[in-house]
Design a protein around this motif. Sequence first.
Motif, mmCIF file in Angstrom:
data_model
loop_
_atom_site.group_PDB
_atom_site.id
_atom_site.type_symbol
_atom_site.label_atom_id
_atom_site.label_comp_id
_atom_site.label_asym_id
_atom_site.label_seq_id
_atom_site.Cartn_x
_atom_site.Cartn_y
_atom_site.Cartn_z
ATOM 1 N N LYS A 193 12.101 -31.375 -18.961
ATOM 2 C CA LYS A 193 11.831 -30.993 -20.353
ATOM 3 C C LYS A 193 12.276 -32.133 -21.252
ATOM 4 O O LYS A 193 13.291 -32.767 -20.984
ATOM 5 C CB LYS A 193 12.631 -29.744 -20.732
ATOM 6 N N ILE A 194 11.520 -32.357 -22.331
ATOM 7 C CA ILE A 194 11.954 -33.360 -23.298
ATOM 8 C C ILE A 194 12.068 -32.691 -24.660
ATOM 9 O O ILE A 194 11.560 -31.595 -24.864
ATOM 10 C CB ILE A 194 10.984 -34.557 -23.386
ATOM 11 N N SER A 195 12.744 -33.371 -25.592
ATOM 12 C CA SER A 195 12.829 -32.808 -26.939
ATOM 13 C C SER A 195 11.676 -33.356 -27.771
ATOM 14 O O SER A 195 11.039 -34.341 -27.403
ATOM 15 C CB SER A 195 14.162 -33.172 -27.575
ATOM 16 N N ALA A 196 11.404 -32.684 -28.893
ATOM 17 C CA ALA A 196 10.299 -33.100 -29.743
ATOM 18 C C ALA A 196 10.546 -34.488 -30.316
ATOM 19 O O ALA A 196 9.613 -35.277 -30.501
ATOM 20 C CB ALA A 196 10.104 -32.096 -30.875
ATOM 21 N N MET B 38 -5.282 -35.062 -37.757
ATOM 22 C CA MET B 38 -6.211 -34.023 -37.308
ATOM 23 C C MET B 38 -6.024 -33.748 -35.821
ATOM 24 O O MET B 38 -6.001 -32.598 -35.391
ATOM 25 C CB MET B 38 -7.643 -34.468 -37.601
ATOM 26 N N ILE B 39 -5.863 -34.834 -35.049
ATOM 27 C CA ILE B 39 -5.783 -34.652 -33.604
ATOM 28 C C ILE B 39 -4.493 -33.963 -33.194
ATOM 29 O O ILE B 39 -4.495 -33.096 -32.310
ATOM 30 C CB ILE B 39 -5.989 -36.001 -32.899
ATOM 31 N N VAL B 40 -3.385 -34.310 -33.862
ATOM 32 C CA VAL B 40 -2.139 -33.604 -33.549
ATOM 33 C C VAL B 40 -2.305 -32.119 -33.867
ATOM 34 O O VAL B 40 -1.870 -31.254 -33.102
ATOM 35 C CB VAL B 40 -0.951 -34.214 -34.320
ATOM 36 N N PHE B 41 -2.986 -31.823 -34.982
ATOM 37 C CA PHE B 41 -3.227 -30.422 -35.348
ATOM 38 C C PHE B 41 -4.062 -29.714 -34.281
ATOM 39 O O PHE B 41 -3.699 -28.617 -33.832
ATOM 40 C CB PHE B 41 -3.943 -30.371 -36.711
ATOM 41 N N LYS C 75 5.695 -30.728 -36.105
ATOM 42 C CA LYS C 75 6.383 -31.498 -37.131
ATOM 43 C C LYS C 75 6.623 -32.934 -36.650
ATOM 44 O O LYS C 75 6.256 -33.900 -37.313
ATOM 45 C CB LYS C 75 7.721 -30.815 -37.450
ATOM 46 N N TRP C 76 7.204 -33.074 -35.451
ATOM 47 C CA TRP C 76 7.519 -34.404 -34.961
ATOM 48 C C TRP C 76 6.264 -35.182 -34.610
ATOM 49 O O TRP C 76 6.241 -36.417 -34.728
ATOM 50 C CB TRP C 76 8.499 -34.339 -33.788
ATOM 51 N N MET D 203 3.489 -35.031 -36.285
ATOM 52 C CA MET D 203 3.011 -35.546 -37.566
ATOM 53 C C MET D 203 3.872 -36.713 -38.040
ATOM 54 O O MET D 203 3.361 -37.713 -38.540
ATOM 55 C CB MET D 203 3.051 -34.443 -38.639
ATOM 56 N N ILE D 204 5.201 -36.590 -37.857
ATOM 57 C CA ILE D 204 6.089 -37.685 -38.267
ATOM 58 C C ILE D 204 5.760 -38.948 -37.478
ATOM 59 O O ILE D 204 5.737 -40.056 -38.019
ATOM 60 C CB ILE D 204 7.567 -37.278 -38.070
ATOM 61 N N SER D 205 5.450 -38.745 -36.194
ATOM 62 C CA SER D 205 5.101 -39.895 -35.361
ATOM 63 C C SER D 205 3.835 -40.578 -35.892
ATOM 64 O O SER D 205 3.775 -41.806 -35.984
ATOM 65 C CB SER D 205 4.907 -39.425 -33.928
ATOM 66 N N VAL D 206 2.814 -39.770 -36.249
ATOM 67 C CA VAL D 206 1.590 -40.348 -36.812
ATOM 68 C C VAL D 206 1.924 -41.137 -38.066
ATOM 69 O O VAL D 206 1.451 -42.261 -38.273
ATOM 70 C CB VAL D 206 0.551 -39.258 -37.152
ATOM 71 N N PHE D 207 2.783 -40.545 -38.901
ATOM 72 C CA PHE D 207 3.114 -41.203 -40.156
ATOM 73 C C PHE D 207 3.834 -42.532 -39.906
ATOM 74 O O PHE D 207 3.534 -43.535 -40.550
ATOM 75 C CB PHE D 207 3.993 -40.277 -41.021
ATOM 76 N N SER D 208 4.766 -42.533 -38.931
ATOM 77 C CA SER D 208 5.500 -43.779 -38.679
ATOM 78 C C SER D 208 4.559 -44.857 -38.158
ATOM 79 O O SER D 208 4.676 -46.025 -38.530
ATOM 80 C CB SER D 208 6.633 -43.534 -37.691
ATOM 81 N N VAL D 209 3.588 -44.443 -37.319
ATOM 82 C CA VAL D 209 2.621 -45.418 -36.823
ATOM 83 C C VAL D 209 1.820 -45.996 -37.986
ATOM 84 O O VAL D 209 1.622 -47.213 -38.087
ATOM 85 C CB VAL D 209 1.677 -44.771 -35.791
ATOM 86 N N MET D 210 1.409 -45.100 -38.907
ATOM 87 C CA MET D 210 0.633 -45.565 -40.057
ATOM 88 C C MET D 210 1.461 -46.546 -40.877
ATOM 89 O O MET D 210 0.982 -47.611 -41.260
ATOM 90 C CB MET D 210 0.220 -44.384 -40.925
ATOM 91 N N PHE D 211 2.732 -46.193 -41.109
ATOM 92 C CA PHE D 211 3.609 -47.046 -41.901
ATOM 93 C C PHE D 211 3.714 -48.440 -41.292
ATOM 94 O O PHE D 211 3.546 -49.452 -41.970
ATOM 95 C CB PHE D 211 4.987 -46.383 -42.000
ATOM 96 N N TYR D 212 3.940 -48.493 -39.977
ATOM 97 C CA TYR D 212 4.100 -49.799 -39.340
ATOM 98 C C TYR D 212 2.798 -50.593 -39.322
ATOM 99 O O TYR D 212 2.802 -51.817 -39.423
ATOM 100 C CB TYR D 212 4.680 -49.649 -37.933
ATOM 101 N N MET D 213 1.671 -49.880 -39.202
ATOM 102 C CA MET D 213 0.401 -50.608 -39.215
ATOM 103 C C MET D 213 0.134 -51.190 -40.600
ATOM 104 O O MET D 213 -0.318 -52.325 -40.728
ATOM 105 C CB MET D 213 -0.739 -49.688 -38.815
ATOM 106 N N VAL D 214 0.422 -50.414 -41.652
ATOM 107 C CA VAL D 214 0.238 -50.921 -43.012
ATOM 108 C C VAL D 214 1.136 -52.137 -43.218
ATOM 109 O O VAL D 214 0.707 -53.172 -43.738
ATOM 110 C CB VAL D 214 0.551 -49.825 -44.055
ATOM 111 N N LEU D 215 2.386 -52.012 -42.752
ATOM 112 C CA LEU D 215 3.338 -53.113 -42.889
ATOM 113 C C LEU D 215 2.809 -54.381 -42.200
ATOM 114 O O LEU D 215 2.829 -55.476 -42.778
ATOM 115 C CB LEU D 215 4.665 -52.690 -42.256
ATOM 116 N N THR D 216 2.314 -54.215 -40.962
ATOM 117 C CA THR D 216 1.786 -55.366 -40.224
ATOM 118 C C THR D 216 0.626 -55.996 -40.965
ATOM 119 O O THR D 216 0.541 -57.221 -41.094
ATOM 120 C CB THR D 216 1.267 -54.919 -38.844
ATOM 121 N N ASN D 217 -0.290 -55.144 -41.438
ATOM 122 C CA ASN D 217 -1.474 -55.683 -42.093
ATOM 123 C C ASN D 217 -1.111 -56.357 -43.409
ATOM 124 O O ASN D 217 -1.679 -57.401 -43.740
ATOM 125 C CB ASN D 217 -2.512 -54.579 -42.320
ATOM 126 N N VAL D 218 -0.166 -55.785 -44.151
ATOM 127 C CA VAL D 218 0.272 -56.419 -45.395
ATOM 128 C C VAL D 218 0.888 -57.778 -45.071
ATOM 129 O O VAL D 218 0.583 -58.791 -45.706
ATOM 130 C CB VAL D 218 1.290 -55.521 -46.134
#
Lengths: 369, 74
Positions: free
Chosen positions: A6-9, A53-56, A215-216, A218-233
């Motif tokens: 078992k793993i945690s979220a 959407m996919i996580v949902f 919840k986690w 969605m947070i993971s998706v958000f962190s990926v988005m954040f890092y991708m925006v950062l890289t592209n900037v």
Amino acid sequence: MLERGKISALQMAFMMNPTILATGLLLVPAITAKTAKQDLWLSPIWASFIGFMIVFVAYRLHKLYPKETMFEYSEQILGKIPGKMVGAIFVFYYFHVTGIIVREYGEFISGTFLHQTPMVVVFSTMIIVSAMAVYGGLEVIGRCSEMIVPVLLVLYLVIFVMLLKDLDTKNFFPMLENGLGPSLKGSVVLQSWFSEFILVSFFFPYLRDHDKGMKWGMISVFSVMFYMVLTNVMALLLFGKLTASLTYPVMVAARYISIAEFLAHLESIVIALWVAGTFIKITVFYYVLVLGIAQWLKLSDFRSIVLPIGFLLVLFGVWSAPNLQVLSHFLSTSAPFYLLSIQAGIPVILLIIAWIKKKRQQMKGKLIG
Amino acid sequence: MKMVYLLGTTLLVLLMVLSQLEKINKNQKKDKVVLIVFSVFGWLIAILLIFFPDVPGPSELIDVLYKPLGKLLE
């Protein structure tokens, strides 16, 4: 149950982050820059919608079939033979995609660092390490990523901070020169990366805290988005229009860092980030493939097929493309639709059919009652 | 040279199968069959790639299927 661990979220969120980012960070800025030009920093934001959407969708499917993964509930939703066929598509797909990831890793390492080493050796060493982690099961992978990923995320921010003084905000302009079109078009390739989030549906049944999964995720998706925006900037502000012509912009950016002539040659950090991140990425895909095959064929244990599948993955790595140019072209043309149709299309269809089935059962229940 | 690769691959696959067969419970016939089928499949692809390195791969297959859509992004 094949997997007893078992793993945690939170561990799942840590696992999913490099699973999307690892290959994304190095290849994505150049691929998006080709179509999105100076609006490339907007593309990850559009693309992340598909991730949410996919996580949902994965979570809804998990609610309907709480103890099963995709390979198992596709048989329940579609019936035995069509379900097995969907399983076969996924098995082929994961063989192919993991082969491509292994290839990207090999191309990067032998292109920037180990020029003389045959690529098969680079592939095999990584597959052997991943095989050990997969052999250990889900808990081992979860703990590995809990240890490695925070370090990766912090180091990546450090690189960005050290580049701050070289960034030129003029490169942002003209913003939205041709409207939203180019950035939306550039996001298609990124959407295929975000669609890899369907892997969470293989981890939901093994979560210790089920209710936090969404919840986690969605947070993971958000962190990926954040890092991708950062890289592209970062790539945009440093290289401007040049970004599209570089193969690995982040790598060149890290070479560029030189603070007081004391901190220099930081590309070794990028290589370390990449190798550690790709280790998690390959391990997660490898694990899902092995577990999936074991569930698809109803084996008693997944450990016995770890090695033969690792061997096949090395071969798929060799087989997936003749060279980096062809691979990059494939990734920016046909591959997005291929990835999206399988990773987003099939789960959505499964969810709709499952919903209709459930509604029908409820109607029948009412008629009898 | 190719013969050396062939021998090496064969040896590797044999070692892999033998080391794993031991670990599988005697009653699990299906597991053994699956292990051997995947190993033989890997061995065949390895031989194919040793003698014909340019044989079209899975990416070419997908490219043929998704070409009309892929053109949109070129």
